[in-house]
Design an enzyme around this catalytic site. Structure first.
Site, PDB file in Angstrom:
ATOM      1  N   LYS A  77     -14.073  -7.473  -4.129  1.00  0.00           N
ATOM      2  CA  LYS A  77     -14.302  -7.567  -2.688  1.00  0.00           C
ATOM      3  C   LYS A  77     -15.773  -7.906  -2.477  1.00  0.00           C
ATOM      4  CE  LYS A  77     -10.704  -4.309  -1.282  1.00  0.00           C
ATOM      5  NZ  LYS A  77     -10.412  -2.961  -0.758  1.00  0.00           N
ATOM      6  N   LYS A 102       0.861  -1.179   0.000  1.00  0.00           N
ATOM      7  CA  LYS A 102       0.000   0.000   0.000  1.00  0.00           C
ATOM      8  C   LYS A 102       0.900   1.231   0.000  1.00  0.00           C
ATOM      9  CE  LYS A 102      -4.249  -1.789   2.021  1.00  0.00           C
ATOM     10  NZ  LYS A 102      -5.143  -1.318   0.968  1.00  0.00           N
TER      11      LYS A 102
END
Length: 239
Positions: A147, A39
């Protein structure tokens, strides 16, 4: 379900200062991961590039796959400059370089980027199949990040996976801080799809009160251990 085969996952490296991220990268590599997801956008961009350069000095793109997740942190005016620089480090893909909700901008980036772009937050929210096809068809990314908990469940994930297949787009599933119950459901679904790409399935290690489960991480593969039973979650309000 029988514990005969595992699902390969990427090693997630959370944001932190440069020293912390460097330590976390080393921990994942030592644990046997050969696909890392970093990230970015939480520290100075130069420092993030320095981390990538250090990793690449030791591991080539042929031996270590690096995925990046910008979480929409690039300003539209700077996005191409950032993508051009990141391309030096043999990056597999980058998720959501700019904030969701700007499909025309994202489509332009996908056409021009030297890095394959993946959609993540762009897909969150309920859509009909027609709406989903229009969105993905307009942007035409290299990958979709699915997701299930945030796009409408496994039925919606199946829909997006089907759209990806039709358009020649890759995809993988990612958990979204579910408990082990949710993680197990996503892992079971992914195992039925035949998708061999490393998945983004976290293992619930962030939680102090997660439900004990048969899920086991062995190196970079997530397994179910049939010999282990599900536990019970002790909640203070139940006492």
């Amino acid at each position: 379900s029988r514990g005969e085969r595992g699902v390969t996952i990427n090693g997630l490296v959370w944001m932190g200062d440069k020293a912390t991220m460097s330590r976390r990268i080393r921990e994942k590599l030592d644990a046997g991961f050969r696909v890392l997801k970093l990230k970015i956008g939480g520290i100075a961009f130069d420092d993030e590039c320095g981390l990538l350069e250090a990793v690449r000095r030791e591991f080539s793109p042929e031996t270590l796959e690096i995925r990046l997740d910008a979480n929409g942190s690039f300003a539209p005016a700077d996005a191409m400059r950032c993508l051009d620089r990141l391309a030096r480090y043999g990056i597999h893909s980058i998720e959501q370089p700019v904030r969701a909700g700007k499909p025309e901008l994202m489509a332009r980036l996908c056409r021009r980027s030297p890095l394959p772009i993946a959609l993540d937050e762009e897909l969150i929210g309920w859509r009909t199949r027609e709406q989903a096809e229009a969105l993905v068809g307009e942007i035409m990314p290299a990958y979709l990040i699915l997701k299930p908990a945030l796009i409408g469940g496994t039925e919606a994930a199946e829909m997006y996976a089907g759209i990806a297949r039709q358009l020649g787009i890759g995809w993988w599933a990612t958990s979204a801080l579910e408990s082990n119950v949710g993680l197990n459901a996503i892992a079971q679904w992914v195992a039925t799809t035949g998708n061999e790409m490393p998945q983004g399935l976290g293992t619930g290690q962030l939680y102090t009160n997660n439900i004990a489960s048969p899920l086991e991480l062995r190196g970079d593969r997530l397994f179910t251990n049939p010999g282990v039973s599900w536990g019970k979650l002790e909640l203070s309000w139940q006492r």
